[in-house]
Structure formats: structure tokens, C-alpha cells
Design a protein around this motif. Structure first.
Motif, PDB file in Angstrom:
ATOM      1  N   PHE A 445       0.831  -1.209   0.000  1.00 38.62           N
ATOM      2  CA  PHE A 445       0.000   0.000   0.000  1.00 38.62           C
ATOM      3  C   PHE A 445       0.868   1.263   0.000  1.00 38.62           C
ATOM      4  N   GLU A 446       1.869   1.251   0.863  1.00 33.60           N
ATOM      5  CA  GLU A 446       2.718   2.438   1.050  1.00 33.60           C
ATOM      6  C   GLU A 446       3.501   2.782  -0.215  1.00 33.60           C
ATOM      7  N   ASN A 447       3.798   1.784  -1.033  1.00 31.94           N
ATOM      8  CA  ASN A 447       4.663   2.006  -2.193  1.00 31.94           C
ATOM      9  C   ASN A 447       3.953   1.759  -3.526  1.00 31.94           C
ATOM     10  N   TYR A 448       2.640   1.740  -3.499  1.00 34.50           N
ATOM     11  CA  TYR A 448       1.873   1.378  -4.691  1.00 34.50           C
ATOM     12  C   TYR A 448       1.894   2.495  -5.742  1.00 34.50           C
ATOM     13  N   ASP A 449       2.145   2.087  -6.987  1.00 43.47           N
ATOM     14  CA  ASP A 449       2.117   3.004  -8.118  1.00 43.47           C
ATOM     15  C   ASP A 449       0.809   2.758  -8.884  1.00 43.47           C
ATOM     16  N   LYS A 450      -0.089   3.705  -8.840  1.00 45.88           N
ATOM     17  CA  LYS A 450      -1.416   3.520  -9.434  1.00 45.88           C
ATOM     18  C   LYS A 450      -1.378   3.362 -10.953  1.00 45.88           C
ATOM     19  N   LYS A 451      -0.347   3.901 -11.576  1.00 50.98           N
ATOM     20  CA  LYS A 451      -0.254   3.825 -13.032  1.00 50.98           C
ATOM     21  C   LYS A 451       0.226   2.458 -13.512  1.00 50.98           C
ATOM     22  N   THR A 452       1.180   1.889 -12.812  1.00 53.72           N
ATOM     23  CA  THR A 452       1.798   0.633 -13.270  1.00 53.72           C
ATOM     24  C   THR A 452       1.360  -0.585 -12.477  1.00 53.72           C
ATOM     25  N   ALA A 454       2.861  -1.426  -9.807  1.00 53.59           N
ATOM     26  CA  ALA A 454       4.061  -1.855  -9.065  1.00 53.59           C
ATOM     27  C   ALA A 454       3.934  -1.416  -7.612  1.00 53.59           C
ATOM     28  N   TRP A 455       4.557  -2.207  -6.686  1.00 53.83           N
ATOM     29  CA  TRP A 455       4.363  -1.878  -5.278  1.00 53.83           C
ATOM     30  C   TRP A 455       5.635  -1.941  -4.432  1.00 53.83           C
ATOM     31  N   SER A 456       6.787  -1.864  -5.082  1.00 51.59           N
ATOM     32  CA  SER A 456       7.990  -1.664  -4.264  1.00 51.59           C
ATOM     33  C   SER A 456       8.817  -0.504  -4.796  1.00 51.59           C
ATOM     34  N   LYS A 457       8.339   0.100  -5.894  1.00 46.76           N
ATOM     35  CA  LYS A 457       8.966   1.299  -6.456  1.00 46.76           C
ATOM     36  C   LYS A 457      10.484   1.119  -6.540  1.00 46.76           C
ATOM     37  N   ASP A 458      11.208   2.164  -6.066  1.00 44.11           N
ATOM     38  CA  ASP A 458      12.667   2.116  -6.136  1.00 44.11           C
ATOM     39  C   ASP A 458      13.276   1.931  -4.748  1.00 44.11           C
ATOM     40  N   VAL A 459      12.513   1.311  -3.822  1.00 48.26           N
ATOM     41  CA  VAL A 459      12.985   1.129  -2.444  1.00 48.26           C
ATOM     42  C   VAL A 459      14.334   0.423  -2.416  1.00 48.26           C
ATOM     43  N   PHE A 460      14.448  -0.669  -3.165  1.00 48.18           N
ATOM     44  CA  PHE A 460      15.676  -1.467  -3.110  1.00 48.18           C
ATOM     45  C   PHE A 460      16.728  -0.967  -4.094  1.00 48.18           C
ATOM     46  N   LEU A 461      16.293  -0.154  -5.042  1.00 41.58           N
ATOM     47  CA  LEU A 461      17.265   0.512  -5.901  1.00 41.58           C
ATOM     48  C   LEU A 461      18.073   1.500  -5.057  1.00 41.58           C
ATOM     49  N   LYS A 462      17.403   2.179  -4.147  1.00 42.65           N
ATOM     50  CA  LYS A 462      18.088   3.141  -3.267  1.00 42.65           C
ATOM     51  C   LYS A 462      18.855   2.426  -2.164  1.00 42.65           C
ATOM     52  N   GLU A 463      18.210   1.436  -1.557  1.00 42.03           N
ATOM     53  CA  GLU A 463      18.799   0.758  -0.400  1.00 42.03           C
ATOM     54  C   GLU A 463      19.894  -0.218  -0.804  1.00 42.03           C
ATOM     55  N   GLY A 464      19.718  -0.812  -1.975  1.00 35.72           N
ATOM     56  CA  GLY A 464      20.617  -1.887  -2.384  1.00 35.72           C
ATOM     57  C   GLY A 464      19.951  -3.229  -2.144  1.00 35.72           C
ATOM     58  N   CYS A 465      20.316  -4.216  -2.939  1.00 37.93           N
ATOM     59  CA  CYS A 465      19.711  -5.549  -2.839  1.00 37.93           C
ATOM     60  C   CYS A 465      20.701  -6.524  -2.212  1.00 37.93           C
ATOM     61  N   THR A 466      20.302  -7.135  -1.103  1.00 40.22           N
ATOM     62  CA  THR A 466      21.177  -8.073  -0.382  1.00 40.22           C
ATOM     63  C   THR A 466      20.709  -9.517  -0.516  1.00 40.22           C
ATOM     64  N   ILE A 467      19.787  -9.765  -1.449  1.00 40.34           N
ATOM     65  CA  ILE A 467      19.174 -11.093  -1.541  1.00 40.34           C
ATOM     66  C   ILE A 467      20.198 -12.180  -1.867  1.00 40.34           C
TER      67      ILE A 467
END
Length: 562
Positions: A445-452, A454-467
Motif C-alpha cells: 500500500f505504502e509504495n503502490y504506483d497507481k499507473k503501473t 508496481a508496489w515496491s517502487k525504487d525502495v531497493f534501488l536506493k537501499e541496495g539488494c542483499t538477496i
């Protein structure tokens, strides 16, 4: 944090609610938890500060110091393309009988033997004569890291007087101190700590916490939201018949056990229960000391299978039920047969929970999963009521991952508002029934993009991915992916899991993903880039958020990218 401060903090917070959490950790009651907490606080009192245990002087010449036995490692730490120049400088120093320096960093201290050997061979020394070069650096137990490093440096310093070891990374002693304190305070979480330290040190000291393994691509239901079995999708010949054979499965599990993997989830592009060796797979995972989990649509979970699953104490079962009523279920699950499949699935889950209760066992934990989209958004409350009737342990709502084949199911603004309005009522139903609510949907909900959609936006692009340190996916064909979106790191048809996991290639991709915003253009073996549109609705978002949370809880986050 000062030891006294930590003890005081624990004393303030050590209330019954906290003890209930401790009770779950140790599988005991609150009284037993109080005893465990007393032991814990005594451990805190006994922990001594280890500052100063690493008695290593700083490097003398930071411009001319070896930081890795390979160019990629040396230049990662120095930040300059100067490995060749450094080696040339060292060769001149050797000719003039000068000293050469090795600099210790968080990214290389565990490779000190390899770096020293590299320098020793520059001096034309015969490394085979020295036992110290052949012994591995002992990362475990983590509580002894500083001692292991100090002892290793002391031994190496006796080999050649022209090679000096100095401290290059001023934060290394503090990082090791933090790591050792955590290892002493939480000895039962050493594997978790090792993965977190792997992120900080940029090395995989242990295998993934979770391996998702896809046994079979066939499914008996065609859900409208499914990115594999949606009737609109047409696959290449043979795709749906891909199946992992039991021999290869056992080989993977053998490696997973050696790598200290915590759990294996049977899930992927089909219904796991359709694999003829499903129960044998679960049994082998248990034999090797790994926790088995699986996803299912629940329709094939017969009483006989449920009895065996309870007997094997499968850790968790995720049951996908994309509706709260039979009518909506038949609309979402296209072509589902028989027509009462919704009720059959519900009854199967009830039987599972009744069998667990009668056995007196704690597992399996049943987690009901509801993929939400425009066809079922209005049934959150009915889904919650169904989960209560089943007696589930936990529930979660999960917004659909939009792609080219299911865009028509995207939630519009009015539907989102309706969901947000109904969610508190569903949560209250869960709370009253004692069902854990897994709040994935709140992040969405907090990161939802109504147009696309998508629901994680660029959160991990900024934070970095540690998966790359805690997860991997293995589809039925045997390619090994770093994440859910098929970023291939190797191929298990002709390689072992442990070899790919510990390869230089995988290591480099982990580091590039850690600094994702700088490496969006980087491609994996199958041509898929490290960052694409799938990252905007990351299926691993909960794992990534948990990792960040744990880095902070262990006091390691400040070293994440510093």
C-alpha cells in the motif's frame, strides 16, 4: 553500546510480552522463558569488551599497500585501478630489499593467508614449505574472530621479515567487536549473524537461508492472476513437462546441508504435490536436517498426504486461496473442476489442522495466502473468516504482480480504497482468532504506483539488494538464480550448488547488487539485468526488509556501505 546500558535496557523491557517472544524462540512457556532470560543476562554480564585485542599497527604507506591477492579485490578496496602498478612497485621494493605491506580491511582479512602467500612468492619464497599457508581461516565460531585474526597475523609475521601486515580499514576492530558481542549474546543465531556479516564483508561464509526449489511445472488449476498458468499465456514446447528428478534433487539438498541452509521451499511454476516424488523430497530434506516448507493450492492435499506431512513435521505450508467464496473462486480459478473445489480445498486444510492438533505437534504452521486483484479485492473479510474456520496459524494478503498477461487485473483507485477500508476489519478477525497477520500488503500500500501497479517502487534501488546472501531459486530445469526473477548465476546440469554459490562470479554479482543503483546495467548469465521492471514489485521484499531490520538490530547497519 555499553554493557551496563544493555543490561539496563533488558531489565526495563523484560516484561511478559517480551518473555512470550523468548518463549517462542526456546519452545517453552513464559516461566521457562524467564529462566532463559536470566541465563541471557548473566551472559551479557560476562561479555568483556574486546577492543584492543587486535594489536595490529596501521599501514605505513596507504598509497602502496596490497589489499587483495586478486586485482578485483584489491581494486574494490582501494577504489583505484592500480593492482598492476602496486605489484610493479612491490617488485622494485623487493629488488632494493625494501619492505612490502599488506593492508587489512573488512573485505579481505579472512584472505590474509592468500595475500601473504602472494607477497611471499613475489620474494621467490617456497610457500609449500610453510603449513600456515595451507590452513583455512576459521570464520567459526564468530565469537573468536579477533583471536583467529590475531593468531594468524602472529604466525605469518614469523615467515618473512620483509612482509609487514597493517590495518588499512580503521573500522575493522569495531566491526569485529560488534560481531563477537552478538555471537556471545545470541549463540543460537550464529548462522543468521554469519549471513549478515557476509553482507558487510562481501563474502558468502555460509549458504542461503532459503532455497526455493521448483519441482514440477504442471498445475491442476489455471488461476487468472498466475504468471505461468494464466490461460492467456502460451509456453514453448516442453515447458510444462519440466520436472526435477529425485537424484538431482538429493544432490542439491546434500550441498544445501553442507552450506548450512536453514530451509527449502518447494514452490515455483507448478503445484508441488503433482510431482510423483513429492513426499520423498520432503523426507530427504528432513533427513539432512533442513526445514522443509512448500506452497500449494490445497486441492490435492488428501488426508493420507496430510498425515505424512504432520508426521514429518514440515515446518510451514503456504496455501494459496484467492477467494473468500466459492463463486469468486470459480471465477478466478478458471476451469477449476470439480465445481466445489473451493470447499474441497477448505476441508483439506481443516483436516490438516485437525491432524496436527490431535498429534500434539507444533508443526506444520499453516499460512493462508491470498493474492489480491480486481476480481477478489472485495472479499478480504470473507477470506479472513474462511481462514478462521480452517484454524490457520497465519494469514497474508498479497497484491498481484502485474505483467503483460494480467494487466487487466490491476487494482484501480476505488478498489484500493475499498481494500484499505476493509483491511482493519479483516485484521480484527485475525486478532480475535489468534491468527498471525503477516502485513506484506501494508508495505505494498505504502509504495503502490497507481499507473503501473508496481508496489515496491525504487525502495531497493536506493537501499541496495542483499538477496544474494540469503536466498536462491532453482527452477525445475536446474539453472540457479540469485532471486525470484531468474537472474542466473550458474547451471546445475553440469555443476554443483556449492561450487556455484561460492564462485567468484556469484560473489561479484552479490556486490554489484548491493550497490544496485550503480549497477542497473549489469547483466547475468541469461542476459537478464540486475535491475528491471520486476524489481518494482519485488517478491522478496519481505526478506530484504527483514535483512535491513536485522542489520540494525545487530548494530551492523552503519557498516553496510561505509
Amino acid at each position: 553500546m555499553k554493557i551496563k546500558t544493555l543490561v539496563n535496557l533488558l531489565s526495563v523491557r523484560c516484561r511478559w510480552e517480551f518473555l512470550r517472544k523468548v518463549a517462542r524462540w526456546f519452545r517453552t512457556d513464559s516461566v521457562g522463558a524467564a529462566s532463559k532470560m536470566n541465563d541471557f543476562i548473566q551472559t551479557v554480564h560476562s561479555v568483556k569488551s574486546i577492543a584492543g585485542m587486535i594489536d595490529i599497527p596501521a599501514v605505513l604507506d596507504v598509497q602502496h599497500v596490497l589489499l587483495g591477492d586478486q586485482a578485483i579485490l584489491h581494486e574494490r578496496i582501494s577504489g583505484k585501478k592500480n593492482f598492476g602498478l602496486t605489484i610493479s612497485y612491490f617488485r622494485e621494493r623487493v629488488k632494493n630489499k625494501g619492505i612490502i605491506e599488506i593492508g587489512l580491511s573488512r573485505y579481505n582479512f579472512f584472505r590474509i593467508r592468500q595475500m601473504y602467500r602472494f607477497c611471499f612468492e613475489l620474494l621467490n619464497g617456497d610457500a609449500e614449505r610453510f603449513k600456515v599457508f595451507k590452513e583455512p581461516f576459521k570464520f567459526f565460531p564468530i565469537a573468536n574472530l579477533s583471536k583467529e585474526l590475531s593468531t594468524t597475523v602472529e604466525e605469518l609475521n614469523k615467515v618473512h621479515p620483509a612482509i609487514k601486515i597493517g590495518l588499512y580499514d580503521k573500522f575493522l576492530p569495531e566491526i569485529l567487536e560488534t560481531a563477537e558481542m552478538n555471537a556471545r549474546l545470541y549463540p543460537f543465531r550464529e548462522n543468521d549473524l554469519a549471513r549478515l556479516l557476509g553482507i558487510i564483508f562481501e563474502e558468502a561464509f555460509i549458504g542461503p537461508q532459503v532455497i526455493v526449489l521448483d519441482p514440477f511445472h504442471r498445475c491442476n488449476i489455471k488461476c487468472a492472476h498466475c504468471f505461468v498458468h494464466n490461460p492467456l499465456i502460451h509456453h514453448q514446447a516442453g515447458f510444462l513437462d519440466r520436472k526435477m528428478n529425485l537424484r538431482k534433487f538429493k544432490e542439491i539438498i546434500d550441498d544445501a546441508a553442507e552450506l548450512k541452509t536453514d530451509c527449502v521451499i518447494l514452490q515455483g511454476d507448478g503445484e508441488p504435490l503433482l510431482h510423483p516424488d513429492f513426499l520423498k523430497m520432503i523426507e530427504y530434506v528432513r533427513i539432512k536436517g533442513i526445514k522443509p516448507l512448500f506452497f500449494t493450492n490445497g486441492s490435492l492435499l488428501t488426508r493420507m498426504i496430510a498425515e505424512r506431512i504432520v508426521e514429518l513435521e514440515v515446518r510451514e505450508i503456504y496455501c494459496s486461496l484467492p477467494a473468500g467464496t466459492a463463486r469468486t473462486y470459480s471465477s478466478v480459478c478458471l476451469g477449476s473442476s470439480p465445481s466445489d473445489l473451493f470447499q474441497k480445498t477448505v476441508e483439506n486444510m481443516k483436516t490438516l489442522m485437525e491432524l496436527k492438533k490431535s498429534s500434539g505437534k507444533q508443526f506444520p504452521r499453516l499460512i493462508m495466502t491470498h493474492v489480491i486483484h480486481s476480481m477478489n479485492f472485495h472479499e478480504l473479510v470473507q477470506m479472513a473468516e474462511t481462514d478462521v474456520s480452517i484454524g490457520a496459524d497465519a494469514s497474508r494478503f498479497y497484491m498481484i504482480r502485474i505483467d503483460d498477461n494480467n494487466g487487466h487485473l490491476r487494482l484501480d483507485e476505488e478498489q484500493l480504497d475499498a481494500m484499505k477500508k476493509n483491511l482493519p476489519q479483516a485484521e480484527e478477525i485475525f486478532r480475535k482468532a489468534g491468527i498471525d497477520f503477516i502485513s506484506n500488503i501494508k508495505f505494498q500500500f505504502e509504495n503502490y504506483d497507481k499507473k503501473t501497479g508496481a508496489w515496491s517502487k525504487d525502495v531497493f534501488l536506493k537501499e541496495g539488494c542483499t538477496i544474494g546472501w540469503c536466498f536462491c531459486l532453482i527452477p525445475a530445469l536446474g539453472d540457479l538464480s540469485m532471486c525470484c526473477h531468474l537472474r542466473t548465476m550458474g547451471y546445475l546440469q553440469n555443476s554443483r550448488l556449492k561450487d556455484i554459490w561460492q564462485s567468484d562470479y556469484y560473489r561479484q554479482k552479490r556486490i554489484e547488487a548491493k550497490f544496485l543503483s550503480e549497477n542497473t546495467h549489469v547483466s547475468c548469465l541469461n542476459g537478464v539485468k540486475l535491475y528491471d521492471e520486476h524489481c518494482d514489485h519485488c517478491d522478496n521484499h519481505q526478506n530484504l526488509l527483514n535483512t535491513t531490520k536485522e542489520l540494525k538490530e545487530f548494530g551492523l547497519y552503519k557498516f553496510f556501505k561505509s
